[in-house]
Enzyme design. Structure first.
Site, PDB file in Angstrom:
ATOM      1  N   ARG A  43     109.573  70.240  32.937  1.00 33.69           N
ATOM      2  CA  ARG A  43     109.460  70.595  34.368  1.00 33.69           C
ATOM      3  C   ARG A  43     108.057  70.243  34.875  1.00 33.69           C
ATOM      4  NH1 ARG A  43     110.843  75.538  33.680  1.00 33.69           N
ATOM      5  NH2 ARG A  43     113.039  75.242  34.143  1.00 33.69           N
ATOM      6  N   TYR A  88      90.448  61.721  33.040  1.00 31.87           N
ATOM      7  CA  TYR A  88      89.199  61.051  32.679  1.00 31.87           C
ATOM      8  C   TYR A  88      89.043  59.867  33.627  1.00 31.87           C
ATOM      9  CZ  TYR A  88      85.871  58.962  29.338  1.00 31.87           C
ATOM     10  OH  TYR A  88      84.769  58.414  28.746  1.00 31.87           O
ATOM     11  N   ARG A 142      73.551  60.606  36.812  1.00 29.02           N
ATOM     12  CA  ARG A 142      74.181  59.272  36.853  1.00 29.02           C
ATOM     13  C   ARG A 142      75.611  59.443  36.341  1.00 29.02           C
ATOM     14  NH1 ARG A 142      77.145  56.994  33.560  1.00 29.02           N
ATOM     15  NH2 ARG A 142      75.871  56.197  31.882  1.00 29.02           N
ATOM     16  N   LYS A 160      85.440  65.217  29.356  1.00 30.38           N
ATOM     17  CA  LYS A 160      85.117  64.770  27.992  1.00 30.38           C
ATOM     18  C   LYS A 160      85.605  65.813  26.993  1.00 30.38           C
ATOM     19  CE  LYS A 160      82.432  61.036  28.921  1.00 30.38           C
ATOM     20  NZ  LYS A 160      82.397  59.711  28.324  1.00 30.38           N
ATOM     21  N   GLU A 231      75.431  63.737  28.367  1.00 32.19           N
ATOM     22  CA  GLU A 231      76.324  62.841  29.103  1.00 32.19           C
ATOM     23  C   GLU A 231      75.768  62.526  30.480  1.00 32.19           C
ATOM     24  OE1 GLU A 231      79.316  61.751  27.652  1.00 32.19           O
ATOM     25  OE2 GLU A 231      79.282  60.360  29.348  1.00 32.19           O
ATOM     26  N   ASP A 232      75.781  61.279  30.817  1.00 34.41           N
ATOM     27  CA  ASP A 232      75.499  60.822  32.180  1.00 34.41           C
ATOM     28  C   ASP A 232      74.188  61.355  32.765  1.00 34.41           C
ATOM     29  OD1 ASP A 232      77.765  59.396  31.822  1.00 34.41           O
ATOM     30  OD2 ASP A 232      78.900  60.275  33.463  1.00 34.41           O
ATOM     31  N   ASP A 254      76.059  60.278  24.470  1.00 36.72           N
ATOM     32  CA  ASP A 254      77.310  59.531  24.491  1.00 36.72           C
ATOM     33  C   ASP A 254      77.151  58.156  25.133  1.00 36.72           C
ATOM     34  OD1 ASP A 254      80.111  59.239  24.247  1.00 36.72           O
ATOM     35  OD2 ASP A 254      80.377  59.848  26.328  1.00 36.72           O
ATOM     36  N   ASP A 255      76.360  58.075  26.198  1.00 33.66           N
ATOM     37  CA  ASP A 255      76.251  56.806  26.924  1.00 33.66           C
ATOM     38  C   ASP A 255      75.480  55.767  26.124  1.00 33.66           C
ATOM     39  OD1 ASP A 255      77.511  57.565  29.525  1.00 33.66           O
ATOM     40  OD2 ASP A 255      76.035  59.152  29.280  1.00 33.66           O
ATOM     41  N   ALA A 295      73.396  52.384  29.014  1.00 31.58           N
ATOM     42  CA  ALA A 295      74.584  51.907  28.316  1.00 31.58           C
ATOM     43  C   ALA A 295      74.340  50.510  27.740  1.00 31.58           C
ATOM     44  CB  ALA A 295      75.771  51.923  29.270  1.00 31.58           C
ATOM     45  N   ASN A 401      82.237  51.786  34.848  1.00 33.03           N
ATOM     46  CA  ASN A 401      83.229  52.760  35.315  1.00 33.03           C
ATOM     47  C   ASN A 401      82.817  53.304  36.668  1.00 33.03           C
ATOM     48  OD1 ASN A 401      84.817  52.751  32.922  1.00 33.03           O
ATOM     49  ND2 ASN A 401      83.227  53.941  31.918  1.00 33.03           N
ATOM     50  N   ASN A 445      85.932  52.100  25.773  1.00 39.60           N
ATOM     51  CA  ASN A 445      85.372  53.331  26.353  1.00 39.60           C
ATOM     52  C   ASN A 445      85.004  54.279  25.229  1.00 39.60           C
ATOM     53  OD1 ASN A 445      85.348  56.095  27.569  1.00 39.60           O
ATOM     54  ND2 ASN A 445      85.720  54.888  29.402  1.00 39.60           N
TER      55      ASN A 445
HETATM   56  N1  LIG Z   1      82.645  51.817  28.897  1.00 40.26           N
HETATM   57  C1  LIG Z   1      81.980  52.880  28.549  1.00 40.26           C
HETATM   58  O1  LIG Z   1      82.329  53.602  27.597  1.00 40.26           O
HETATM   59  C2  LIG Z   1      80.752  53.245  29.301  1.00 40.26           C
HETATM   60  C3  LIG Z   1      80.457  52.657  30.502  1.00 40.26           C
HETATM   61  N2  LIG Z   1      79.326  53.008  31.165  1.00 40.26           N
HETATM   62  C4  LIG Z   1      79.120  52.425  32.478  1.00 40.26           C
HETATM   63  O2  LIG Z   1      78.020  51.551  32.457  1.00 40.26           O
HETATM   64  C5  LIG Z   1      77.474  51.486  33.762  1.00 40.26           C
HETATM   65  C6  LIG Z   1      75.963  51.520  33.642  1.00 40.26           C
HETATM   66  O3  LIG Z   1      75.506  52.747  33.132  1.00 40.26           O
HETATM   67  P1  LIG Z   1      73.942  52.968  32.851  1.00 40.26           P
HETATM   68  O4  LIG Z   1      73.445  51.912  31.943  1.00 40.26           O
HETATM   69  O5  LIG Z   1      73.689  54.339  32.402  1.00 40.26           O
HETATM   70  O6  LIG Z   1      73.411  52.809  34.344  1.00 40.26           O
HETATM   71  P2  LIG Z   1      72.082  52.276  34.933  1.00 40.26           P
HETATM   72  O7  LIG Z   1      72.159  52.487  36.395  1.00 40.26           O
HETATM   73  O8  LIG Z   1      70.929  52.818  34.186  1.00 40.26           O
HETATM   74  O9  LIG Z   1      72.127  50.708  34.613  1.00 40.26           O
HETATM   75  C7  LIG Z   1      72.648  49.761  35.450  1.00 40.26           C
HETATM   76  C8  LIG Z   1      71.992  48.439  35.111  1.00 40.26           C
HETATM   77  O10 LIG Z   1      72.588  47.436  35.911  1.00 40.26           O
HETATM   78  C9  LIG Z   1      71.545  46.707  36.520  1.00 40.26           C
HETATM   79  N3  LIG Z   1      71.962  46.163  37.812  1.00 40.26           N
HETATM   80  C10 LIG Z   1      72.120  46.815  38.981  1.00 40.26           C
HETATM   81  N4  LIG Z   1      72.430  45.946  39.940  1.00 40.26           N
HETATM   82  C11 LIG Z   1      72.457  44.734  39.368  1.00 40.26           C
HETATM   83  C12 LIG Z   1      72.688  43.429  39.857  1.00 40.26           C
HETATM   84  N5  LIG Z   1      72.978  43.199  41.129  1.00 40.26           N
HETATM   85  N6  LIG Z   1      72.631  42.404  38.988  1.00 40.26           N
HETATM   86  C13 LIG Z   1      72.346  42.615  37.702  1.00 40.26           C
HETATM   87  N7  LIG Z   1      72.117  43.834  37.170  1.00 40.26           N
HETATM   88  C14 LIG Z   1      72.158  44.862  38.016  1.00 40.26           C
HETATM   89  C15 LIG Z   1      70.403  47.674  36.716  1.00 40.26           C
HETATM   90  O11 LIG Z   1      69.208  46.943  36.899  1.00 40.26           O
HETATM   91  P3  LIG Z   1      67.775  47.628  37.045  1.00 40.26           P
HETATM   92  O12 LIG Z   1      67.444  48.108  35.657  1.00 40.26           O
HETATM   93  O13 LIG Z   1      66.903  46.521  37.500  1.00 40.26           O
HETATM   94  O14 LIG Z   1      67.922  48.743  38.028  1.00 40.26           O
HETATM   95  C16 LIG Z   1      70.495  48.426  35.401  1.00 40.26           C
HETATM   96  O15 LIG Z   1      69.803  47.717  34.408  1.00 40.26           O
HETATM   97  C17 LIG Z   1      78.099  52.631  34.565  1.00 40.26           C
HETATM   98  O16 LIG Z   1      79.095  52.114  35.415  1.00 40.26           O
HETATM   99  C18 LIG Z   1      78.774  53.472  33.512  1.00 40.26           C
HETATM  100  O17 LIG Z   1      79.942  54.092  33.992  1.00 40.26           O
HETATM  101  C19 LIG Z   1      78.416  53.892  30.663  1.00 40.26           C
HETATM  102  C20 LIG Z   1      78.667  54.507  29.468  1.00 40.26           C
HETATM  103  C21 LIG Z   1      79.888  54.273  28.746  1.00 40.26           C
HETATM  104  C1  LIG Z   2      82.476  56.401  29.905  1.00 35.61           C
HETATM  105  C2  LIG Z   2      81.173  56.937  30.220  1.00 35.61           C
HETATM  106  O1  LIG Z   2      80.625  57.721  29.476  1.00 35.61           O
HETATM  107  C3  LIG Z   2      80.513  56.500  31.419  1.00 35.61           C
HETATM  108  O2  LIG Z   2      81.018  55.638  32.122  1.00 35.61           O
HETATM  109  O3  LIG Z   2      79.434  57.029  31.692  1.00 35.61           O
HETATM  110 MG   LIG Z   3      79.021  58.664  30.396  1.00 35.74          MG
END
Ligand SMILES: NC(=O)C1=CN([C@@H]2O[C@H](COP(=O)(O)OP(=O)(O)OC[C@H]3O[C@@H](n4cnc5c(N)ncnc54)[C@H](OP(=O)(O)O)[C@@H]3O)[C@@H](O)[C@H]2O)C=CC1
Ligand SMILES: CC(=O)C(=O)O
Ligand SMILES: [Mg+2]
Length: 545
Positions: A43, A88, A142, A160, A231-232, A254-255, A295, A401, A445
């Site tokens: 249901r 999620y 973030r 999570k 996380e984040d 985690d990231d 990441a 994501n 992921n």
């Molecule tokens: N698949 C998975 O399991 C996971 C996915 N993610 C995803 O990864 C993504 C990034 O996370 P996180 O690393 O913490 O975030 P951040 O915001 O720290 O990193 C983003 C990066 O992208 C760069 N960036 C932004 N704009 C541009 C552009 N126009 N051209 C090139 N590079 C660019 C930034 O540059 P600058 O350093 O110069 O600002 C930075 O280095 C998120 O969407 C998150 O959801 C995260 C964890 C797990």
């Molecule tokens: C999946 C994850 O941890 C993130 O996008 O931040």
């Molecule tokens: Mg995360």
């Protein structure tokens, strides 16, 4: 801030409870005569499926989990591929954005900067202190690729932990979702009368560090058996607090680490297929990261072990990796770089900044392109076609994501590489029939990793989470594909097998903890691998319906 416990009315007596503690079973006569658990599950599933919008499904499932966790997790386990995108990513992203609008009742612990100096007394309000084993802690700075969402980040901790319960059988009552409120720089939220957090900008790094020192200390005093998952946190803080606390307390980020492990695992499987098609040595892969945040750099650090496992030195491994950030290719001569980018900055390029991804592809000639940038559509038609021109089987992982921020869709990747792409994305995409052949996207992921990694750390009672434990989780995942899954061309196992996979990962993690000497469950040392796996499986909580 003291947490408010929901009044719960039962038989005229006011009781206090917090999810996920189920309400007491109603007395005879208070439910319909033919209410049967397994029929009720059907249901509930039908009610869920009758809703059109994913956010409505999310709200429905939140209420179901609260009212009847057994039915919720039974349905979740039986329908993992349908449920994970709802509880999620991507839906949890919308749940976070709308948290202050949709809020109904407490589910987790909020600790605000105003609690500094008395954090211990707030933690004591948690109703199940002795049972606590795993906490996901975010500061909301973030959330996925959605930026600073302040206390609206709470659903990420909750989501999570739901996956810990579903994926690794962690007992629901032992989970502690936490959102730290250190202010927010999200102007829209600060002006929103419904926003549920502190109405102030984020505190300074020094103030936050003092707060974090107190928080971590009080957590360790009150919850001595707790594993913490950060996380984040925004990138700088993610690295800062992982390094500050990882030797002192059982915790991982985690990231940085979970994502590193899941991508290493998918990359290992993809590189074998790619090398088989091109004849290229495994050590000759060239990896271009688009995005150099927590990441991206976390994944690169983990991929170093891909190359060192193949026999390269650390220096040689580092040279297989290139980064692009918002300013273009990352190289030392470019000028001042954030601390976390320095290690991978190229020293073999001194020219003008290179900002166009197509120019960078032409210069690097990567075998693999990994997106962790939050830039939707950055892997354009031309980028994908260039990857296909460079490689018989290009590896393209758009890992940002939620799904709307993915660097490309599965369909675009397939069409623009004539079906040759080896693909994994952060959020799920549907499979595709291409020229009469079914092609399946991988989901790279960290949800594949953290349930098993956490379970292994908890059962071994690890005093810290070592790099070797994280690597073991990755190899445990990479080795868990069945022959059928290999034949389907999958890079990751089917998510329906998550519990089986978590057993394999947790077993490898326990062994790694023992090797590193951080385990505190000596009885597990003398078990054979098979007995250890049986032991792990026996510890998994099962929904009773
Ligand atoms: N698949 C998975 O399991 C996971 C996915 N993610 C995803 O990864 C993504 C990034 O996370 P996180 O690393 O913490 O975030 P951040 O915001 O720290 O990193 C983003 C990066 O992208 C760069 N960036 C932004 N704009 C541009 C552009 N126009 N051209 C090139 N590079 C660019 C930034 O540059 P600058 O350093 O110069 O600002 C930075 O280095 C998120 O969407 C998150 O959801 C995260 C964890 C797990
Ligand atoms: C999946 C994850 O941890 C993130 O996008 O931040
Ligand atoms: Mg995360």
């Amino acid at each position: 801030m003291t947490i408010v416990l929901t009044p719960y009315w039962s038989n005229g007596v006011q009781k206090l409870r917090m999810a996920p503690q189920p309400p007491p079973k109603p007395a005879h006569g208070l439910t319909p005569p033919a209410l049967d658990g397994s029929i009720h599950a059907l249901r509930c599933l039908a009610q869920l499926r009758s809703k059109d919008k994913n956010i409505e499904k999310y709200i429905y499932l939140t209420q179901l989990k609260d009212a009847d966790p057994d039915i919720f997790y039974k349905l979740c386990l039986e329908n993992m591929a349908e449920f994970t995108p709802l509880i999620y990513t991507p839906t949890v992203g919308d749940a976070c954005i709308q948290f202050s609008q949709n809020y109904r009742r407490p589910e987790g612990l909020f600790i605000s900067y105003k609690d500094k100096g008395k954090i211990g007394s707030v933690l004591k309000n948690w109703p199940r202190i002795n049972e606590a084993r795993i906490s996901v802690v975010t500061d909301g700075s973030r959330i996925l690729g959605l930026g600073d969402l302040g206390v609206n980040g709470m659903p990420i901790s909750i989501g999570k932990l739901s996956l810990y319960i579903a994926g690794a059988g962690i007992r629901p009552s032992s989970t502690v979702p936490i959102c730290l409120d250190l202010g927010t720089n999200n102007e829209k939220f600060l002006e929103d009368p419904l926003y549920l957090g502190l109405r102030q900008k984020r505190v300074s790094e020094a103030e936050m560090t003092e707060f974090m020192d107190e928080f971590m200390h009080e957590m360790s005093v009150l919850f001595p058996k707790l594993l913490i998952q950060f996380e984040d946190f925004a990138t700088e803080k993610a690295f800062l607090y992982l390094e500050r606390f990882r030797e002192k307390y059982p915790l991982f980020n985690d990231d940085i680490q979970g994502t590193g492990a899941v991508v290493l695992s998918g990359f290992l499987n993809a590189a074998k297929l790619s090398s088989a098609a091109s004849g290229l040595l495994m050590t000759a892969h060239r990896i271009l990261f688009f995005g150099a945040g927590s990441a991206g750099v976390g994944v690169a650090m983990q991929l170093m072990s891909f190359f060192t496992l193949q026999g390269l030195s650390v220096q040689e491994a580092r040279e297989r990796i290139w980064f692009v950030d918002s300013q273009g290719m990352v190289y030392t001569a470019r000028g001042r770089l954030a601390e976390h980018k320095k290690y991978f900055a190229r020293n073999d390029y001194n020219g003008e900044p290179m900002t166009d991804l197509l120019d960078i592809l032409d210069y690097v000639k990567p075998t693999a392109l990994l997106g962790l940038s939050t830039i939707s559509g950055a892997f354009s038609t031309e980028v994908l076609q260039t990857m296909a021109a460079l490689n018989p089987r290009p590896i393209v992982f758009p890992l940002s994501n939620p799904v709307r921020l993915s660097e490309c869709s599965f369909e675009d990747a397939v069409v623009n590489t004539q079906g040759k792409v080896l693909f994994a994305s952060g959020s799920p995409f549907p499979e595709i029939d291409f020229d009469g052949k079914m092609l399946y996207p991988g989901q790279g992921n960290n949800m594949y990793i953290f349930p098993g990694l956490g379970m292994g750390a908890i059962l071994s009672r690890a005093s810290s989470v070592t790099d070797s434990m994280v690597e073991a989780s990755s190899l445990g995942l990479a080795n868990s594909l069945t022959p059928e899954e290999h034949a389907m061309g999958l890079l990751y196992p089917q998510v329906e097998r998550i519990r089986e996979i978590s057993v394999a990962i947790a077993t490898s993690v326990i062994r790694a903890a023992q090797k590193a000497g951080v385990d505190r469950s000596p009885d597990l040392r003398s078990m054979s691998d098979a007995d250890l796996a049986t032991f792990v499986a026996s510890k998994m909580w099962q929904p009773q319906v």
